[in-house]
Design a protein around this motif. Structure first.
Motif, PDB file in Angstrom:
ATOM      1  N   ALA A 187     -33.056   1.119 -25.930  1.00 22.65           N
ATOM      2  CA  ALA A 187     -33.100   2.557 -25.680  1.00 22.65           C
ATOM      3  C   ALA A 187     -33.710   2.778 -24.307  1.00 22.65           C
ATOM      4  O   ALA A 187     -34.580   2.016 -23.869  1.00 22.65           O
ATOM      5  CB  ALA A 187     -33.934   3.255 -26.749  1.00 22.65           C
ATOM      6  N   PHE A 188     -33.257   3.800 -23.627  1.00 23.18           N
ATOM      7  CA  PHE A 188     -33.823   4.088 -22.313  1.00 23.18           C
ATOM      8  C   PHE A 188     -33.840   5.580 -22.055  1.00 23.18           C
ATOM      9  O   PHE A 188     -33.030   6.331 -22.537  1.00 23.18           O
ATOM     10  CB  PHE A 188     -33.063   3.358 -21.199  1.00 23.18           C
ATOM     11  CG  PHE A 188     -31.611   3.736 -21.088  1.00 23.18           C
ATOM     12  CD1 PHE A 188     -31.210   4.713 -20.198  1.00 23.18           C
ATOM     13  CD2 PHE A 188     -30.649   3.107 -21.867  1.00 23.18           C
ATOM     14  CE1 PHE A 188     -29.865   5.062 -20.077  1.00 23.18           C
ATOM     15  CE2 PHE A 188     -29.320   3.439 -21.752  1.00 23.18           C
ATOM     16  CZ  PHE A 188     -28.922   4.424 -20.859  1.00 23.18           C
ATOM     17  N   ARG A 240     -35.795  12.621 -21.587  1.00 21.26           N
ATOM     18  CA  ARG A 240     -35.440  12.890 -20.189  1.00 21.26           C
ATOM     19  C   ARG A 240     -35.465  11.585 -19.404  1.00 21.26           C
ATOM     20  O   ARG A 240     -36.278  10.722 -19.653  1.00 21.26           O
ATOM     21  CB  ARG A 240     -36.423  13.882 -19.599  1.00 21.26           C
ATOM     22  CG  ARG A 240     -36.419  15.198 -20.343  1.00 21.26           C
ATOM     23  CD  ARG A 240     -37.371  16.164 -19.695  1.00 21.26           C
ATOM     24  NE  ARG A 240     -36.812  16.622 -18.445  1.00 21.26           N
ATOM     25  CZ  ARG A 240     -36.346  17.843 -18.240  1.00 21.26           C
ATOM     26  NH1 ARG A 240     -36.377  18.709 -19.217  1.00 21.26           N
ATOM     27  NH2 ARG A 240     -35.857  18.195 -17.065  1.00 21.26           N
ATOM     28  N   GLY A 241     -34.556  11.459 -18.472  1.00 26.80           N
ATOM     29  CA  GLY A 241     -34.522  10.287 -17.614  1.00 26.80           C
ATOM     30  C   GLY A 241     -33.339   9.393 -17.931  1.00 26.80           C
ATOM     31  O   GLY A 241     -32.742   9.488 -18.997  1.00 26.80           O
ATOM     32  N   THR A 242     -33.006   8.549 -16.969  1.00 25.40           N
ATOM     33  CA  THR A 242     -31.890   7.622 -17.150  1.00 25.40           C
ATOM     34  C   THR A 242     -32.197   6.296 -16.464  1.00 25.40           C
ATOM     35  O   THR A 242     -31.669   6.005 -15.400  1.00 25.40           O
ATOM     36  CB  THR A 242     -30.571   8.197 -16.582  1.00 25.40           C
ATOM     37  OG1 THR A 242     -30.799   8.576 -15.226  1.00 25.40           O
ATOM     38  CG2 THR A 242     -30.076   9.378 -17.374  1.00 25.40           C
ATOM     39  N   ALA A 243     -33.046   5.511 -17.057  1.00 27.10           N
ATOM     40  CA  ALA A 243     -33.413   4.202 -16.510  1.00 27.10           C
ATOM     41  C   ALA A 243     -32.371   3.162 -16.911  1.00 27.10           C
ATOM     42  O   ALA A 243     -32.676   2.158 -17.534  1.00 27.10           O
ATOM     43  CB  ALA A 243     -34.805   3.811 -16.990  1.00 27.10           C
ATOM     44  N   ILE A 244     -31.124   3.409 -16.525  1.00 26.24           N
ATOM     45  CA  ILE A 244     -30.032   2.541 -16.969  1.00 26.24           C
ATOM     46  C   ILE A 244     -30.149   1.132 -16.382  1.00 26.24           C
ATOM     47  O   ILE A 244     -29.833   0.156 -17.048  1.00 26.24           O
ATOM     48  CB  ILE A 244     -28.649   3.166 -16.679  1.00 26.24           C
ATOM     49  CG1 ILE A 244     -27.583   2.422 -17.459  1.00 26.24           C
ATOM     50  CG2 ILE A 244     -28.356   3.198 -15.197  1.00 26.24           C
ATOM     51  CD1 ILE A 244     -26.274   3.148 -17.562  1.00 26.24           C
TER      52      ILE A 244
END
Length: 67
Positions: free
Chosen positions: A21-22, A50-54
């Motif tokens: 999960a990110f 919130r955020g998208t540390a893909i």
């Protein structure tokens, strides 16, 4: 969520899957396993954030596979 659950369901028996999960950071939620119940429950327990540390998520995934 429905697509992820269907994906897990459609995999051949014995297929090992994991879940990363990110959001602001990436976290290994389920290490690679053949247990569909664990995967299904983990997917159902996910919440949005919130955020998208893909990039971090991809690295976590590769680390989990390497182990």
């Amino acid at each position: 969520m429905a697509a992820a659950l269907e994906f897990v369901k459609s995999q051949p028996s014995g297929t090992r899957m994991g879940l990363v999960a990110f959001s602001g950071f990436a976290q290994l939620v389920v290490a690679p396993t053949g247990d569909r119940k664990v995967m299904t429950q983990a997917i159902q327990d996910l919440t949005t954030g919130r955020g998208t540390a893909i990039g971090s998520a991809m690295l976590k995934s590769l680390d989990a596979i390497a182990e």
